[in-house]
Write a protein that holds these residues in place. Structure first.
Motif, PDB file in Angstrom:
ATOM      1  N   VAL A   1     -50.401 -10.695 -24.208  1.00  0.00           N
ATOM      2  CA  VAL A   1     -49.411  -9.468 -23.733  1.00  0.00           C
ATOM      3  C   VAL A   1     -49.681  -8.163 -24.111  1.00  0.00           C
TER       4      VAL A   1
ATOM      5  N   PHE B   1     -43.881 -16.486 -22.606  1.00  0.00           N
ATOM      6  CA  PHE B   1     -44.317 -15.136 -22.568  1.00  0.00           C
ATOM      7  C   PHE B   1     -44.794 -14.828 -20.836  1.00  0.00           C
TER       8      PHE B   1
ATOM      9  N   ARG C   1     -49.225 -13.321 -27.984  1.00  0.00           N
ATOM     10  CA  ARG C   1     -48.804 -12.049 -28.410  1.00  0.00           C
ATOM     11  C   ARG C   1     -50.177 -10.977 -27.848  1.00  0.00           C
TER      12      ARG C   1
END
Length: 122
Positions: free
Chosen positions: A114, A68, A111
């Protein structure tokens, strides 16, 4: 002028780092390709004690760039953040995660990191 981007050392002294030739070895690519990764935002480097290095936490257990990280850097750069600001945020403890965003990129909280970066950038 530098051929590839890096910023001053804004990281805590205890953050382990890897020099660019070692990054090249880990990734199995020429060091000039590492320079490309820095230019493209797949990695961020600092200059520590006169040597350009990358935080070791940016690599996974298979010696690949954490999945990521490139997208996260891109989102924050697009939002107007400079590399030193991105690094400060990634390595600052956040009790709501808990821990540092840089560490969270290695697990199920990636996640969320992000998502938070997207909210910060816009």
């Amino acid at each position: 002028m530098s051929k590839f981007p890096h910023c001053d050392d804004v990281l805590p002294a205890d953050v382990p780092t890897v020099n660019l030739p070692e990054v090249s070895d880990r990734l199995g690519i020429p060091v000039t390709r590492v320079h490309d990764l820095l230019r493209d935002g797949a990695l961020i480097a600092i200059k520590r004690d006169g040597v350009v290095v990358v935080p070791e936490v940016f690599f996974d257990d298979d010696d690949e760039v954490v999945r990521f990280l490139p997208g996260l850097v891109s989102v924050l750069r697009d939002g107007g953040y400079q590399d030193d600001e991105i690094l400060r945020w990634l390595f600052e403890a956040d009790e709501s995660l808990p821990g540092r965003p840089a560490d969270a990129l290695h697990g199920h909280r990636a996640r969320e990191v992000v998502r938070r970066a997207q909210a910060m950038a816009f």
